[in-house]
Design an enzyme around this catalytic site. Sequence first.
Site, PDB file in Angstrom:
ATOM      1  N   GLY A  13       0.416  -1.373   0.200  1.00 28.76           N
ATOM      2  CA  GLY A  13       0.167  -0.046   0.124  1.00 28.76           C
ATOM      3  C   GLY A  13       0.780   1.376  -0.065  1.00 28.76           C
ATOM      4  N   GLY A  14       0.169   2.182   0.143  1.00 25.93           N
ATOM      5  CA  GLY A  14       0.809   3.608   0.424  1.00 25.93           C
ATOM      6  C   GLY A  14       2.579   4.310   1.195  1.00 25.93           C
ATOM      7  CB  ILE A  15       2.922   4.293   4.804  1.00 25.31           C
ATOM      8  CG1 ILE A  15       2.128   5.791   4.610  1.00 25.31           C
ATOM      9  CG2 ILE A  15       3.469   4.290   6.338  1.00 25.31           C
ATOM     10  CD1 ILE A  15       1.304   6.047   6.169  1.00 25.31           C
ATOM     11  CG  ASP A  95     -12.912   7.925   8.370  1.00 23.76           C
ATOM     12  OD1 ASP A  95     -12.390   6.766   8.423  1.00 23.76           O
ATOM     13  OD2 ASP A  95     -12.471   8.843   7.443  1.00 23.76           O
ATOM     14  CD  GLN A 148     -11.092  14.141  12.262  1.00 20.00           C
ATOM     15  OE1 GLN A 148      -9.635  14.241  12.768  1.00 20.00           O
ATOM     16  NE2 GLN A 148     -11.669  14.666  11.525  1.00 20.00           N
ATOM     17  CE1 TYR A 154      -7.232   3.512  10.345  1.00 21.30           C
ATOM     18  CE2 TYR A 154      -6.346   5.772  11.524  1.00 21.30           C
ATOM     19  CZ  TYR A 154      -6.188   4.950  10.276  1.00 21.30           C
ATOM     20  OH  TYR A 154      -4.724   5.093  10.331  1.00 21.30           O
ATOM     21  N   GLY A 185       0.760  11.643  11.157  1.00 18.89           N
ATOM     22  CA  GLY A 185      -0.707  12.294  10.872  1.00 18.89           C
ATOM     23  C   GLY A 185      -1.056  12.213   9.147  1.00 18.89           C
TER      24      GLY A 185
HETATM   25  N1  CAA Z   1     -16.780  18.331  14.535  1.00 20.28           N
HETATM   26  C1  CAA Z   1     -17.818  18.817  14.411  1.00 20.28           C
HETATM   27  N2  CAA Z   1     -19.054  18.248  13.918  1.00 20.28           N
HETATM   28  C2  CAA Z   1     -18.481  18.138  12.721  1.00 20.28           C
HETATM   29  C3  CAA Z   1     -17.091  17.305  12.501  1.00 20.28           C
HETATM   30  C4  CAA Z   1     -16.125  18.153  12.525  1.00 20.28           C
HETATM   31  N3  CAA Z   1     -14.594  18.014  12.604  1.00 20.28           N
HETATM   32  N4  CAA Z   1     -17.457  17.245  10.681  1.00 20.28           N
HETATM   33  C5  CAA Z   1     -18.364  17.719  10.140  1.00 20.28           C
HETATM   34  N5  CAA Z   1     -18.599  17.915  11.835  1.00 20.28           N
HETATM   35  C6  CAA Z   1     -21.234  17.848  11.283  1.00 20.28           C
HETATM   36  C7  CAA Z   1     -21.225  18.280   9.840  1.00 20.28           C
HETATM   37  O1  CAA Z   1     -21.004  19.443  10.388  1.00 20.28           O
HETATM   38  C8  CAA Z   1     -22.350  18.273   9.904  1.00 20.28           C
HETATM   39  O2  CAA Z   1     -23.338  19.081  11.216  1.00 20.28           O
HETATM   40  P1  CAA Z   1     -25.062  19.284  10.349  1.00 20.28           P
HETATM   41  O3  CAA Z   1     -25.549  17.772  10.633  1.00 20.28           O
HETATM   42  O4  CAA Z   1     -25.300  19.882  11.823  1.00 20.28           O
HETATM   43  O5  CAA Z   1     -24.742  19.400   8.893  1.00 20.28           O
HETATM   44  C9  CAA Z   1     -22.444  16.560  10.569  1.00 20.28           C
HETATM   45  O6  CAA Z   1     -20.738  17.491  11.319  1.00 20.28           O
HETATM   46  C10 CAA Z   1     -22.578  15.844   9.460  1.00 20.28           C
HETATM   47  O7  CAA Z   1     -21.115  15.950   8.533  1.00 20.28           O
HETATM   48  P2  CAA Z   1     -21.135  15.401   7.425  1.00 20.28           P
HETATM   49  O8  CAA Z   1     -21.991  15.725   6.093  1.00 20.28           O
HETATM   50  O9  CAA Z   1     -19.857  15.325   7.019  1.00 20.28           O
HETATM   51  O10 CAA Z   1     -21.577  13.868   7.657  1.00 20.28           O
HETATM   52  P3  CAA Z   1     -21.138  12.604   6.367  1.00 20.28           P
HETATM   53  O11 CAA Z   1     -21.391  11.814   7.089  1.00 20.28           O
HETATM   54  O12 CAA Z   1     -21.163  12.977   4.910  1.00 20.28           O
HETATM   55  O13 CAA Z   1     -19.411  12.443   6.442  1.00 20.28           O
HETATM   56  C11 CAA Z   1     -17.769  12.192   7.625  1.00 20.28           C
HETATM   57  C12 CAA Z   1     -19.164  12.009   7.588  1.00 20.28           C
HETATM   58  C13 CAA Z   1     -17.431  10.663   6.526  1.00 20.28           C
HETATM   59  C14 CAA Z   1     -17.178  11.218   9.286  1.00 20.28           C
HETATM   60  C15 CAA Z   1     -16.854  12.963   7.094  1.00 20.28           C
HETATM   61  O14 CAA Z   1     -16.958  14.086   7.686  1.00 20.28           O
HETATM   62  C16 CAA Z   1     -14.850  12.926   7.269  1.00 20.28           C
HETATM   63  O15 CAA Z   1     -14.402  12.192   6.116  1.00 20.28           O
HETATM   64  N6  CAA Z   1     -14.446  13.002   8.028  1.00 20.28           N
HETATM   65  C17 CAA Z   1     -13.265  12.709   7.797  1.00 20.28           C
HETATM   66  C18 CAA Z   1     -12.806  11.735   8.705  1.00 20.28           C
HETATM   67  C19 CAA Z   1     -10.481  11.575   8.559  1.00 20.28           C
HETATM   68  O16 CAA Z   1     -10.549  12.821   9.476  1.00 20.28           O
HETATM   69  N7  CAA Z   1     -10.619  10.460   7.843  1.00 20.28           N
HETATM   70  C20 CAA Z   1      -9.234  10.013   8.049  1.00 20.28           C
HETATM   71  C21 CAA Z   1      -8.917   9.070   7.231  1.00 20.28           C
HETATM   72  S1  CAA Z   1      -7.064   8.942   6.489  1.00 20.28           S
HETATM   73  C22 CAA Z   1      -6.627   8.749   8.214  1.00 20.28           C
HETATM   74  O17 CAA Z   1      -7.254   7.819   8.845  1.00 20.28           O
HETATM   75  C23 CAA Z   1      -5.320   8.019   8.399  1.00 20.28           C
HETATM   76  C24 CAA Z   1      -4.750   8.756   9.653  1.00 20.28           C
HETATM   77  O18 CAA Z   1      -4.362   7.832  10.575  1.00 20.28           O
HETATM   78  C25 CAA Z   1      -4.529  10.130   9.634  1.00 20.28           C
END
Ligand code: CAA
Length: 247
Positions: A13-15, A95, A148, A154, A185
């Site tokens: 994979g990537g990393i 997620d 997160q 996760y 990160g």
């Molecule tokens: N904090 C607080 N509220 C948040 C928020 C946050 N960070 N992000 C979204 N919200 C709120 C939105 O404003 C929305 O509010 P309303 O319902 O009042 O409008 C509500 O939460 C729903 O948000 P979404 O529309 O974004 O919900 P969704 O179901 O479409 O998506 C999610 C949810 C898939 C989790 C999306 O927020 C997302 O992708 N988040 C990022 C997750 C992330 O960081 N993943 C990392 C992957 S890589 C990895 O993991 C590697 C590593 O080790 C770092």
Amino acid sequence: MSKRIALVTGGIGGIGSCICRQLAADGFTVVANYIAAEEAKAQAWLAVERAAGRDIHIAAGDVSNFDSCTAMINKIKAEIGIVSVLVNNAGITRDGVFKKMPVENWMNVLNINLNSVFNVTRQIVDDMLAQGWGRVINMSSVTAQKGQFGQTNYAAAKAGMHGFTKSLAQETASKGITVNSISPGYIGTEMVMAIKEEVREQIVSTIPVGRLGKPEEIAKLVSYLASDDAAYITGSNIAINGGLHMF
Ligand code: CAA
């Protein structure tokens, strides 16, 4: 001395790919684990690595399944040798907000990201103890440290790795084995690029260094932890997150 063998789970994979290349450059014989469903991708990946002259092999195995890991490790031992460096790198994200999380998204993430660490390490640690040298490097995440939104599964799995790391480090320190975790990160891989663009951009805007990390930057840290020079680092977690979380 004969070459040491390094096993990298999720190695294509990537990393994982970058870690494999770095460890090969460091003089290890490298084995990249992959899941059998990705056989074609793994063979194509291996062809590229071999064409580049790297001492890299591949090993199929489902890290979420103990018996599959037993079969994989036995095959590696018979065909290549005893693993001295284990990088528990395999991981997935599923997620979603907790109130909507289906049980399979919880189970799959816990099985592939955390139970995998038991499934693979358990089969290798006896050989490390017997030879009096070993390196276990667990790929955790900044998410384990700060949480997160959308990652309860996760974060729980990656935080579990920290407790595992510190405990196994205590059990093996006197035998020449170090056990450490790395908490990257947001690194520019497919996993991170799969986050919705606007969400990703919002996250990147909070990273003090101002960019995603590079897989090569993670691989360099793995390289150091795998080296003889890092013998006095054990039970540690090393953050590499562009300043996203400081503690
Ligand atoms: N904090 C607080 N509220 C948040 C928020 C946050 N960070 N992000 C979204 N919200 C709120 C939105 O404003 C929305 O509010 P309303 O319902 O009042 O409008 C509500 O939460 C729903 O948000 P979404 O529309 O974004 O919900 P969704 O179901 O479409 O998506 C999610 C949810 C898939 C989790 C999306 O927020 C997302 O992708 N988040 C990022 C997750 C992330 O960081 N993943 C990392 C992957 S890589 C990895 O993991 C590697 C590593 O080790 C770092």
